[in-house]
Design a protein around this motif. Sequence first.
Motif, mmCIF file in Angstrom:
data_model
loop_
_atom_site.group_PDB
_atom_site.id
_atom_site.type_symbol
_atom_site.label_atom_id
_atom_site.label_comp_id
_atom_site.label_asym_id
_atom_site.label_seq_id
_atom_site.Cartn_x
_atom_site.Cartn_y
_atom_site.Cartn_z
ATOM 1 N N LYS A 62 -1.047 10.725 -2.059
ATOM 2 C CA LYS A 62 -0.527 11.994 -1.536
ATOM 3 C C LYS A 62 -0.182 12.938 -2.679
ATOM 4 C CE LYS A 62 1.281 10.442 2.918
ATOM 5 N NZ LYS A 62 2.479 10.228 3.733
ATOM 6 N N ASN A 63 0.431 12.403 -3.728
ATOM 7 C CA ASN A 63 0.753 13.231 -4.893
ATOM 8 C C ASN A 63 -0.518 13.780 -5.534
ATOM 9 O OD1 ASN A 63 3.508 12.880 -4.610
ATOM 10 N ND2 ASN A 63 3.613 11.173 -6.038
ATOM 11 N N GLU A 64 -1.536 12.936 -5.629
ATOM 12 C CA GLU A 64 -2.813 13.366 -6.215
ATOM 13 C C GLU A 64 -3.443 14.463 -5.362
ATOM 14 O OE1 GLU A 64 -5.930 13.343 -9.051
ATOM 15 O OE2 GLU A 64 -3.860 12.694 -9.094
ATOM 16 N N ILE A 65 -3.341 14.322 -4.053
ATOM 17 C CA ILE A 65 -3.872 15.347 -3.143
ATOM 18 C C ILE A 65 -3.158 16.668 -3.386
ATOM 19 C CG2 ILE A 65 -3.916 16.072 -0.716
ATOM 20 C CD1 ILE A 65 -4.532 13.101 -0.037
ATOM 21 N N GLU A 66 -1.835 16.615 -3.492
ATOM 22 C CA GLU A 66 -1.065 17.838 -3.734
ATOM 23 C C GLU A 66 -1.440 18.454 -5.084
ATOM 24 O OE1 GLU A 66 0.835 19.505 -1.563
ATOM 25 O OE2 GLU A 66 0.167 17.973 -0.154
ATOM 26 N N LEU A 74 0.810 -1.215 0.000
ATOM 27 C CA LEU A 74 0.000 0.000 0.000
ATOM 28 C C LEU A 74 0.846 1.270 0.000
ATOM 29 C CD1 LEU A 74 -2.876 -0.926 2.463
ATOM 30 C CD2 LEU A 74 -2.985 -0.743 -0.015
ATOM 31 N N ALA A 75 2.121 1.145 0.351
ATOM 32 C CA ALA A 75 2.989 2.325 0.420
ATOM 33 C C ALA A 75 3.031 3.074 -0.917
ATOM 34 C CB ALA A 75 4.385 1.938 0.885
ATOM 35 N N PRO A 76 3.228 2.396 -2.063
ATOM 36 C CA PRO A 76 3.216 3.143 -3.330
ATOM 37 C C PRO A 76 1.855 3.791 -3.608
ATOM 38 C CG PRO A 76 4.171 0.959 -3.675
ATOM 39 C CD PRO A 76 3.613 1.004 -2.292
ATOM 40 N N GLU A 77 0.782 3.091 -3.263
ATOM 41 C CA GLU A 77 -0.558 3.648 -3.455
ATOM 42 C C GLU A 77 -0.749 4.892 -2.590
ATOM 43 O OE1 GLU A 77 -2.897 2.742 -5.682
ATOM 44 O OE2 GLU A 77 -1.400 1.329 -6.424
#
Length: 178
Positions: free
Chosen positions: A93-97, A85-88
């Motif tokens: 997080k990137n999508e949130i940013e 799940l770490a890559p997900e």
Amino acid sequence: MAYRDKYEVLGVIMAMASNGLSVYKKGEDEGQISGGSIGDVVVRDKGEGGFASVNIIGEQEWEAMPQNEAAEAEMKQTASGAKNLAPELAKAKNEIERLKAEILEAKGEAERFKEECANLQDQISAAAGENLTLTQEIQKLEVENKKLKEAAKKAEKSKADNAPKANEPQGLNLGGNE
């Protein structure tokens, strides 16, 4: 690997006795043992026969110890799942940013749009004022035009009234004196 179900818990070390031994307690049962620290767990091996040894297991080690093989497999699966799940999570997080940046951009566009609307409203108000002035000017010109038409009609009528008629003699002196 050691499992909790291989041990019988005798108690948890609660204090140090004046004789230098550690005092452990489980419910109403109490005992003393040499060694250990407050919070450590005192256990007895569940042996299949004779003599079973008493051991002290550190508090953190006990907390990390699985209950049995099935629990260990579940813990490993959970840990593996967490690693997967770490890559997900990083993607999320990137999508949130990215979305935060889009929101900020949209807010900026909304502010620019609001300013543009205010400017257009000002232009509409100015145009409405000009329209009112022009409408008033048109009304004045229409009134003046109407007056001029009436004056032209009167002048035409007066000219027609003053014009010599076809049956009337023009400039004839019938009296004989010229």
